[in-house]
Write a protein that holds these residues in place. Structure first.
Motif, PDB file in Angstrom:
ATOM      1  N   PRO A  32     -12.226 -34.657 -55.105  1.00  0.00           N
ATOM      2  CA  PRO A  32     -13.599 -35.176 -55.147  1.00  0.00           C
ATOM      3  C   PRO A  32     -13.678 -36.583 -54.566  1.00  0.00           C
ATOM      4  CG  PRO A  32     -12.586 -35.304 -57.308  1.00  0.00           C
ATOM      5  CD  PRO A  32     -11.612 -34.553 -56.445  1.00  0.00           C
ATOM      6  N   LEU A  33     -14.884 -36.981 -54.217  1.00  0.00           N
ATOM      7  CA  LEU A  33     -15.115 -38.346 -53.773  1.00  0.00           C
ATOM      8  C   LEU A  33     -14.889 -39.310 -54.927  1.00  0.00           C
ATOM      9  CD1 LEU A  33     -18.450 -37.808 -51.784  1.00  0.00           C
ATOM     10  CD2 LEU A  33     -16.159 -38.071 -50.811  1.00  0.00           C
ATOM     11  N   ASP A  34     -14.332 -40.481 -54.618  1.00  0.00           N
ATOM     12  CA  ASP A  34     -14.185 -41.475 -55.677  1.00  0.00           C
ATOM     13  C   ASP A  34     -15.482 -42.276 -55.811  1.00  0.00           C
ATOM     14  OD1 ASP A  34     -14.212 -43.518 -53.717  1.00  0.00           O
ATOM     15  OD2 ASP A  34     -12.012 -43.547 -53.587  1.00  0.00           O
ATOM     16  N   GLU A  35     -15.497 -43.236 -56.715  1.00  0.00           N
ATOM     17  CA  GLU A  35     -16.722 -43.971 -57.026  1.00  0.00           C
ATOM     18  C   GLU A  35     -17.242 -44.745 -55.817  1.00  0.00           C
ATOM     19  OE1 GLU A  35     -18.293 -47.332 -60.270  1.00  0.00           O
ATOM     20  OE2 GLU A  35     -16.261 -46.490 -60.400  1.00  0.00           O
ATOM     21  N   VAL A  36     -16.361 -45.391 -55.089  1.00  0.00           N
ATOM     22  CA  VAL A  36     -16.768 -46.167 -53.920  1.00  0.00           C
ATOM     23  C   VAL A  36     -17.312 -45.240 -52.829  1.00  0.00           C
ATOM     24  CG1 VAL A  36     -15.922 -47.630 -52.043  1.00  0.00           C
ATOM     25  CG2 VAL A  36     -15.214 -48.081 -54.401  1.00  0.00           C
ATOM     26  N   ILE A  93     -15.915 -38.032 -46.602  1.00  0.00           N
ATOM     27  CA  ILE A  93     -16.133 -36.622 -46.914  1.00  0.00           C
ATOM     28  C   ILE A  93     -15.115 -35.748 -46.192  1.00  0.00           C
ATOM     29  CG2 ILE A  93     -17.748 -34.701 -46.666  1.00  0.00           C
ATOM     30  CD1 ILE A  93     -20.010 -36.782 -47.008  1.00  0.00           C
ATOM     31  N   ALA A  94     -14.852 -36.036 -44.924  1.00  0.00           N
ATOM     32  CA  ALA A  94     -13.877 -35.242 -44.172  1.00  0.00           C
ATOM     33  C   ALA A  94     -12.505 -35.299 -44.836  1.00  0.00           C
ATOM     34  CB  ALA A  94     -13.798 -35.748 -42.734  1.00  0.00           C
ATOM     35  N   LYS A  95     -12.106 -36.487 -45.268  1.00  0.00           N
ATOM     36  CA  LYS A  95     -10.810 -36.623 -45.949  1.00  0.00           C
ATOM     37  C   LYS A  95     -10.825 -35.902 -47.297  1.00  0.00           C
ATOM     38  CE  LYS A  95      -9.746 -41.052 -43.742  1.00  0.00           C
ATOM     39  NZ  LYS A  95      -9.591 -42.514 -43.939  1.00  0.00           N
ATOM     40  N   SER A  96     -11.963 -35.930 -47.975  1.00  0.00           N
ATOM     41  CA  SER A  96     -12.085 -35.239 -49.259  1.00  0.00           C
ATOM     42  C   SER A  96     -11.906 -33.742 -49.094  1.00  0.00           C
ATOM     43  CB  SER A  96     -13.447 -35.554 -49.879  1.00  0.00           C
ATOM     44  OG  SER A  96     -13.676 -34.779 -51.031  1.00  0.00           O
ATOM     45  N   VAL A  97     -12.521 -33.194 -48.039  1.00  0.00           N
ATOM     46  CA  VAL A  97     -12.387 -31.756 -47.784  1.00  0.00           C
ATOM     47  C   VAL A  97     -10.940 -31.415 -47.450  1.00  0.00           C
ATOM     48  CG1 VAL A  97     -13.059 -29.884 -46.251  1.00  0.00           C
ATOM     49  CG2 VAL A  97     -14.783 -31.503 -47.064  1.00  0.00           C
ATOM     50  N   THR A  98     -10.319 -32.207 -46.590  1.00  0.00           N
ATOM     51  CA  THR A  98      -8.950 -31.933 -46.173  1.00  0.00           C
ATOM     52  C   THR A  98      -7.986 -31.985 -47.348  1.00  0.00           C
ATOM     53  OG1 THR A  98      -9.383 -32.830 -43.968  1.00  0.00           O
ATOM     54  CG2 THR A  98      -7.083 -32.685 -44.651  1.00  0.00           C
ATOM     55  N   ALA A  99      -8.182 -32.975 -48.240  1.00  0.00           N
ATOM     56  CA  ALA A  99      -7.279 -33.155 -49.372  1.00  0.00           C
ATOM     57  C   ALA A  99      -7.695 -32.331 -50.590  1.00  0.00           C
ATOM     58  CB  ALA A  99      -7.201 -34.629 -49.755  1.00  0.00           C
ATOM     59  N   ASP A 100      -8.853 -31.675 -50.513  1.00  0.00           N
ATOM     60  CA  ASP A 100      -9.369 -30.883 -51.626  1.00  0.00           C
ATOM     61  C   ASP A 100      -9.438 -31.713 -52.904  1.00  0.00           C
ATOM     62  OD1 ASP A 100     -10.405 -28.702 -52.949  1.00  0.00           O
ATOM     63  OD2 ASP A 100      -8.439 -27.846 -53.434  1.00  0.00           O
TER      64      ASP A 100
END
Length: 313
Positions: free
Chosen positions: A285-289, A276-283
């Motif tokens: 969405p989360l992937d399937e895994v 989640i932290a990486k998702s926020v930083t990179a703007d």
């Protein structure tokens, strides 16, 4: 890593590989460059600059364990017995070993990993070794999640984290006394063949090694299995090999999950928090895994640890 340290680290790797006046055709390679450490290779020599603020005494103790001849069939031994200083960073030197090939998942050395862990867990631990840092890493992942800012997937992760016992959140000592010798961060990226390509598998990376609950070292594959990300046959291969090698983390037969549940929950939360932290930083969405791990946290929050069997799959 600051720009002046990476070239200096590369130069140290070259110097450790051969004298400065020796003609060499080997190229330099950066194997990793992260907040928790930078690793460069020159020929058959690898130099690692450890994370800023690494405790010198604790790292020296961990490197000494890797250099113990009694563990030569378990841990990759260092090229030098003690860390060196480089611009305020601690540096260690290691022989190069060939890693697991991520492009050939069917060849993943699950049995070798399990057998190495069992040998490590049965080995006598030296006096003065610091605690295994697995729970500390999980707590740091949660801190990183909170610092990243709001995200719709954060709530189930934080609820699952709150349901863990204090020791698994690095808020209290681990329950095992005096504890087993543990790796602290086991995954397939922590195995190499040495000598490269032909030698036996050995464990690498002693940054988190120490005394603790041995089930933590089985927690990542256990979590993947519980989340539906590791096929049952691969999990069975890993667990069976560990039991056959006499590993003390789980019973030799019967249900292993009472021992594995809390560490596996903690590793699931850690994985979800970092995703989640990486998702926020990179703007992005989360992937399937990543979503599957978050969903597992949501299930975990609804099932107390004492009632769980694989996160109520």
């Amino acid at each position: 890593m600051t720009a002046d340290v990476l070239p200096a680290l590369t130069a140290r790797a070259r110097g450790a590989a051969h004298p400065a006046d020796t003609t060499c055709a080997h190229s330099d390679a950066v194997l990793a460059d992260r907040q928790d450490g930078t690793v460069v290779r020159h020929g058959d020599t690898v130099a690692k600059a450890h994370a800023p603020g690494t405790d010198p005494g604790e790292l020296a103790s961990r490197v000494a364990v890797a250099g113990n001849p009694a563990l030569a069939d378990v841990l990759l031994p260092p090229l030098r017995p003690a860390p060196a200083d480089l611009h305020g960073r601690l540096v260690t030197f290691w022989p190069y070993g060939s890693p697991v090939d991520p492009e050939i998942p069917e060849a993943a050395p699950w049995e070798a990993a399990a057998t190495l862990l069992a040998r490590l867990h049965r080995a006598p631990a030296p006096d003065g070794l610091p605690p295994m840092r697995g729970p500390v890493k999980a707590a740091r992942a949660i801190a990183r999640l909170r610092a990243a800012g709001p995200h719709p997937a954060a709530d189930p992760v934080l609820r699952a984290w709150a349901g863990l016992p204090p020791w698994a959140r690095a808020e209290a000592p681990m329950p095992a006394e005096p504890g087993a010798l543990c790796h602290g961060d086991l995954h397939l990226g922590q195995l190499v063949r040495h000598p490269a390509a032909t030698g036996p598998w050995l464990l690498i990376d002693v940054d988190d090694l120490g005394l603790g609950v041995p089930a933590w070292d089985l927690a990542r594959p256990a979590a993947w299995y519980a989340c539906g990300l590791l096929p049952p046959d691969e999990w069975t291969r890993f667990l069976t090999a560990y039991q056959r090698a006499g590993g003390p983390a789980v019973p030799a037969d019967g249900d292993p999950w009472p021992a594995l549940d809390v560490p596996a929950r903690a590793l699931t939360v850690q994985t979800a928090a970092l995703a989640i932290a990486k998702s926020v930083t990179a703007d992005r969405p989360l992937d399937e895994v990543q979503q599957a791990v978050v969903d597992a946290c949501d299930r975990m929050a609804a099932v107390p640890p004492e009632l769980a069997r694989g996160f109520a799959k």
